[in-house]
Design an enzyme around this catalytic site. Structure first.
Site, mmCIF file in Angstrom:
data_model
loop_
_atom_site.group_PDB
_atom_site.id
_atom_site.type_symbol
_atom_site.label_atom_id
_atom_site.label_comp_id
_atom_site.label_asym_id
_atom_site.label_seq_id
_atom_site.Cartn_x
_atom_site.Cartn_y
_atom_site.Cartn_z
ATOM 1 N N LYS A 30 -7.101 30.858 -18.291
ATOM 2 C CA LYS A 30 -6.918 29.553 -17.667
ATOM 3 C C LYS A 30 -5.429 29.170 -17.610
ATOM 4 O O LYS A 30 -4.568 29.926 -18.052
ATOM 5 C CB LYS A 30 -7.723 28.496 -18.426
HETATM 6 C C1 PLP Z 1 -16.595 26.711 -14.368
HETATM 7 C C2 PLP Z 1 -16.619 26.992 -15.839
HETATM 8 N N1 PLP Z 1 -17.282 26.156 -16.643
HETATM 9 C C3 PLP Z 1 -17.317 26.358 -17.976
HETATM 10 C C4 PLP Z 1 -16.678 27.416 -18.567
HETATM 11 C C5 PLP Z 1 -16.781 27.623 -20.043
HETATM 12 O O1 PLP Z 1 -15.546 27.545 -20.677
HETATM 13 P P1 PLP Z 1 -15.282 28.317 -22.072
HETATM 14 O O2 PLP Z 1 -15.154 29.761 -21.766
HETATM 15 O O3 PLP Z 1 -14.004 27.704 -22.566
HETATM 16 O O4 PLP Z 1 -16.432 28.014 -22.971
HETATM 17 C C6 PLP Z 1 -15.966 28.302 -17.766
HETATM 18 C C7 PLP Z 1 -15.273 29.446 -18.384
HETATM 19 O O5 PLP Z 1 -14.738 30.319 -17.786
HETATM 20 C C8 PLP Z 1 -15.928 28.096 -16.366
HETATM 21 O O6 PLP Z 1 -15.267 28.932 -15.549
#
Ligand code: PLP
Length: 407
Positions: A202
Site C-alpha cells: 500500500k
Molecule cells: C480492498 C481491500 N479491502 C481490504 C483489505 C484488507 O486489508 P489488510 O490486508 O490490511 O487486512 C485489502 C487488502 O489488500 C484490500 O485490498
C-alpha cells in the site's frame, strides 16, 4: 504461425532474452533510514504496544485525510470488522458491496453475522454502480461498503445520497485509496467511516495495519473499545492515572496496532505526499505510452477524482483474440511481476457454497475480471522500471497481435 521476425521480438516465453534480468514485483514497500530510526527509538522506549506513538499516528493521519478522528487497527481487515460492528450490522442485516474487491470487504459483514449483498460495478471505473446499489436495497439493508478500486474514489456523492435517503451507513473501503481526492477533498473525510490498510504493497506501510477515520465521536469511541477487548480504558491511561480498575463494556477483540508499527507509520506518513506524486507520475507515463496501442484499455479517471493509484490495472480488449492468461504468462516470462485484481468475491468457493452463486450474476465485474492485469505500480519504481514494463507490454501485445493476424 511464427510469432517473431527477429530475435529482438522473440518473447522470453519462446526463448528470447527477458526484458529484465530480475523480477519486478507488482508492488513493494520503500523503507529508508528514517523509518528504521523511528522504529529503533520505539524499541528502546518504555512502550512497545499501545503507547504514545498510537495517538500521534492517529492524529497525524486524521489531519492528513481531513477527518476528525482516526482509530488504528492491527490490519485493514480488523478495521473493516470494527467499522461493521460500529455500523450495527447484525444477523438480520444486509450490507451492499462490490463483487470486484478483496474478500475482506465482504467478509466483515459475515463476521457480524450479516449478509453481504453484491451490486455490480460500472464498466469504466470498475467501482460499485450506484444504480445497482439502489436496485439491491431491501428493508434489511443497513450499510453500503463501496470500494475505491485501484485508488479511484467511488461515486461518493450518489452513494452518500442513497445512504441519506434510506438511513444507511457508508463504510468506504479505501484500502486502495489513501491520498485519493474526490471533488478536491481527501478520501477519509467524507463517508461515515473510511477504512485503510497499511499492508506493504500500500501507499504507506506498518507491516500489517489499518485505520478507520470518521467525523463521528461516538463511532470513534466505540471503535477504540472494539479494538481493545471492549474495555473502557487503555493500560497506559490507567498507569498514567495510577488506577487499576477497568470494565469491559462490549464484546471486542485484540485488534491493537503496536507502538512499533505506529512509529513506522508516522515516519512513512511524512513521505506520503511525495510517494503519491510519484505514483501519479508513473500512472501518467503508462497512460500516455499505452494510448497508442490498440486493444489496451487503461484505467478510467473521472473528472471529479484524483486517484491514488494503488494499482494500475489494464484490460485487454477481448476482440484482439489474446487471452489474459497468455499475456500474463508472457509478461511473467519477461520478468514483469503482473498480478490479477480480483477474482470476484462471489465466485470464491466459500461464497459459491454458502450463497449458491454460480457465475453470471454480476456480468460487468465478471467480464472485467476475465481481462484484467495489474501492472507493477509502487512509488519506489524507477523510470527504467516503468520503461521496462512499457517495453514488455508493447512487445507481448505486438507479438500476439501479429500471430493472430498471420493465423
Ligand atoms: C480492498 C481491500 N479491502 C481490504 C483489505 C484488507 O486489508 P489488510 O490486508 O490490511 O487486512 C485489502 C487488502 O489488500 C484490500 O485490498
Amino acid at each position: 504461425m511464427s510469432t517473431v521476425a527477429t530475435t529482438r521480438e522473440l518473447l522470453a516465453l519462446h526463448g528470447g532474452t527477458p526484458v529484465r534480468s530480475t523480477l519486478l514485483p507488482y508492488g513493494r514497500q520503500s523503507i529508508d533510514e528514517d523509518d528504521i530510526q523511528g522504529v529503533l527509538e520505539t524499541l528502546r522506549s518504555d512502550w512497545l504496544t499501545t503507547g504514545p506513538k498510537v495517538g500521534e499516528f492517529e492524529e497525524a493521519f486524521a489531519s492528513f485525510v481531513g477527518a476528525k478522528y482516526a482509530v488504528a487497527f492491527s490490519s485493514g481487515t480488523a478495521a473493516l470488522h470494527g467499522a461493521a460492528f460500529v455500523a450495527g450490522i447484525g444477523p438480520a442485516d444486509e450490507a451492499i458491496t462490490s463483487p470486484l474487491t478483496f474478500a475482506a470487504s465482504a467478509n466483515c459483514v459475515l463476521y457480524q453475522g450479516g449478509t453481504p449483498i453484491f451490486a455490480d460495478v460500472e464498466p469504466h471505473t470498475l467501482n460499485i454502480d450506484p444504480d445497482r446499489i439502489t436496485a439491491a436495497l431491501t428493508s434489511r439493508t443497513k450499510a453500503i461498503i463501496p470500494i475505491d478500486y485501484a485508488g479511484h474514489p467511488a461515486d461518493l456523492d450518489r452513494i452518500l445520497d442513497i445512504a441519506d435517503r434510506h438511513n444507511l451507513i457508508v463504510i468506504e473501503d479505501a484500502c486502495h485509496a489513501l491520498g485519493a481526492e474526490y471533488r478536491g477533498k481527501r478520501v477519509g473525510s467524507m463517508a461515515h467511516m473510511t477504512v485503510f490498510s497499511f499492508h506493504p504493497v500500500k501507499h504507506l506501510t506498518t507491516g500489517e495495519g489499518g485505520m478507520v477515520t470518521t467525523n463521528n465521536p461516538l463511532y470513534a469511541d466505540k471503535l477504540r473499545k472494539f479494538r481493545n477487548h471492549g474495555i473502557s480504558s487503555g493500560a497506559r491511561e490507567r498507569q498514567h492515572h495510577g488506577q487499576w480498575h477497568y470494565e469491559m463494556v462490549l464484546l471486542g477483540y485484540n485488534y491493537r496496532l503496536p507502538d512499533i508499527a505506529c512509529a513506522l507509520g508516522l515516519s512513512q506518513l511524512a513521505k506520503l505526499p511525495a510517494n503519491l506524486a510519484r505514483r501519479r507520475e508513473i500512472a501518467a507515463m503508462y497512460t500516455s505510452a499505452f494510448a497508442g496501442i490498440d486493444g489496451i484499455v487503461v484505467p478510467a479517471t473521472r473528472p471529479e477524482a484524483n486517484p491514488a493509484w494503488h494499482l494500475y490495472p489494464i484490460r485487454v480488449d477481448p476482440r484482439l483474440g489474446i487471452t489474459r492468461e497468455e499475456i500474463f504468462r508472457a509478461l511473467r516470462a519477461e520478468n514483469i511481476g503482473v498480478n490479477v485484481h480480483y477474482i470476484p468475491v462471489h465466485l470464491h468457493p466459500y461464497y459459491r457454497d454458502r450463497f449458491g452463486y454460480r457465475g453470471g450474476e454480476f456480468p460487468v465485474a465478471e467480464s472485467a475480471f476475465e481481462s484484467l492485469i495489474s501492472l507493477p505500480m509502487f512509488h519506489g519504481m524507477t523510470n527504467v522500471d516503468v520503461v521496462d514494463v512499457i517495453r514488455a507490454v508493447t512487445l507481448v501485445l505486438t507479438s500476439y497481435s501479429k500471430r493472430n493476424a498471420n493465423a
